[in-house]
Design a protein around this motif. Sequence first.
Motif, PDB file in Angstrom:
ATOM      1  N   TYR A  25       0.770  -0.975   0.006  1.00  0.00           N
ATOM      2  CA  TYR A  25      -0.064  -0.162  -0.116  1.00  0.00           C
ATOM      3  C   TYR A  25       0.946   1.254  -0.088  1.00  0.00           C
ATOM      4  O   TYR A  25       1.870   1.311   0.783  1.00  0.00           O
ATOM      5  N   CYS A  27       0.329   5.278   0.040  1.00  0.00           N
ATOM      6  CA  CYS A  27      -0.429   6.556   0.033  1.00  0.00           C
ATOM      7  C   CYS A  27      -0.680   7.531  -1.079  1.00  0.00           C
ATOM      8  O   CYS A  27       0.514   7.844  -1.595  1.00  0.00           O
ATOM      9  N   CYS A 208      -6.738   5.680   5.288  1.00  0.00           N
ATOM     10  CA  CYS A 208      -5.782   4.600   4.943  1.00  0.00           C
ATOM     11  C   CYS A 208      -5.766   3.205   5.690  1.00  0.00           C
ATOM     12  O   CYS A 208      -5.599   2.195   5.317  1.00  0.00           O
ATOM     13  N   HIS A 233       1.429  10.779   9.947  1.00  0.00           N
ATOM     14  CA  HIS A 233       0.423  10.192   9.239  1.00  0.00           C
ATOM     15  C   HIS A 233       0.477   8.847   9.314  1.00  0.00           C
ATOM     16  O   HIS A 233      -0.443   7.731   9.681  1.00  0.00           O
ATOM     17  N   HIS A 234       1.801   8.032   8.864  1.00  0.00           N
ATOM     18  CA  HIS A 234       1.821   6.577   9.101  1.00  0.00           C
ATOM     19  C   HIS A 234       1.683   6.290  10.699  1.00  0.00           C
ATOM     20  O   HIS A 234       1.205   5.314  10.989  1.00  0.00           O
ATOM     21  N   GLU A 237      -1.870   6.123  11.330  1.00  0.00           N
ATOM     22  CA  GLU A 237      -2.695   5.102  10.658  1.00  0.00           C
ATOM     23  C   GLU A 237      -2.134   3.700  11.532  1.00  0.00           C
ATOM     24  O   GLU A 237      -3.112   2.898  11.714  1.00  0.00           O
TER      25      GLU A 237
HETATM   26 ZN   LIG Z   1      -1.870   7.076   4.128  1.00  0.00          ZN
END
Ligand SMILES: [Zn+2]
Length: 488
Positions: A25, A27, A208, A233-234, A237
């Motif tokens: 995956y 983003c 995500c 962000h990660h 997530e």
């Molecule tokens: Zn993401």
Amino acid sequence: MRIYNSATHKKEEFQPIEPGKVRMYVCGPTVYDNIHIGNARTFISFDVIRRWLIASGYEVTFAQNLTDVDDKIIKRANEQGRTAAEVATEFSDKFIGVMRAANVLDPDVRPRATKEIGPMIAMIKTLIEQGHAYAADNGDVYFAVRSDPNYGQVSGRNIDDLMVGARIEENEDKNDPLDFALWKAAKPGEPSWPSPWGEGRPGWHTECAAMVHRYLGTPIDIHGGGSDLAFPHHENECAQATCAWHQGFSNTWMHTGMLLVDGEKMSKSLGNFFTLAEVLEQHSAAALRLLMLQTSYRSPLDFSWERLEGAENSLTRIAGTVENLRWAANHATADADAAAAEAFAAKVAETRAAFKECMDDDFNTAGAMGAVFGFVTECNQYLEQAGDAADKAAALAAADTLAELLDTFGIELPEPKVELPLGLLGVAAGLVAYTGDDVDEAAAKILEARAEARAAKNWDLADAIRDQLKDLGLTIEDTAAGTRIKSL
Ligand SMILES: [Zn+2]
């Protein structure tokens, strides 16, 4: 194959969760504007990583989202007097178009945030039930960062440092300044969806996690993005996914380095800000990819128009070598030297092995490209030595190898311009009394006539032949394997 895991700061032996299969995956963009070449670097890097995994025999499932609801989209829509959906549709389409123009393969799954509201609400509910999230009085829902004992595992930060270093904005609705929004209550005029906490929309980090879980199943093998996404962000997530489903989120985290322009950070105020579409108006996708892949994905990449011009020239040079190898293979008039052919065939095998060794070492495209350039030089040396006695099999294997290795990089060589125009028949009829209708045969007659004219020192005829070819956009080229007519 070894991959640098940015969560552990180590190169690790890659072992997919399911043998032979890779779930990855990366983003995608927030679709409020055209993407810039820094974004493009990330997407091209992961495209090559995906292509190499496929070339290595893995069955790869690649998912990438489109963030089509976000503060930036709403702001742009308000500035332009349009709806957020109109802005998102325009730039989603443009993103997909420019990715294809850059020869980036389409993802297998391309979920859009606005179509995934249900799975996101379900995940948030799960987090609230388990005490990892809470609904605030204002209708927002927040993730309780301190409820996750593993928070910091992706980016290597710890909570105490975050507290000291964070620019803590005043927000009396949060229980803790570190908490982040999973769901945002709708403000007047904003796009919104019904939820158990009232009308609102998802936070960016939420989509995500929900999409990875829905389309790939957690944990996945590889999660990637630009290095600026590692935190928050990660990290966020990962916190949501691991707290919601009690299993790992991604075994390997990969982050691309930043892109500089002429050694400086790209910014609109410095006037060195370029969109991918702008660059592709002036240069081929193949040249841009060649430039980018000469630096490995984790290192800072220096972009400049001069370097791009240089990449364009390198590409022309490689395409010329491939064309010359094929020409020499098909026009050899004498027997090849067996020992030289064998030595050359061995170079083909060595180049493939060197390329693979580099790519298996954390996708070292710079090293792999170096192997290709070295091989181009060896091909040219072989052609020079062999003259009109090149070994057909070895020359074709070398040409195919160059094309195939570059194809792994998504680099298509420029088409050789060898198609000869019908006008040649007229030139041949006027100069050498040729009356047939075969263009290649006419070309051969013309070359023969020119060679005879030069041998007889009939310069007027030799010049007339050259000039008439020039009028047709053609030129005569002398190569080690013989003389041919080519497009200018
Ligand atoms: Zn993401």
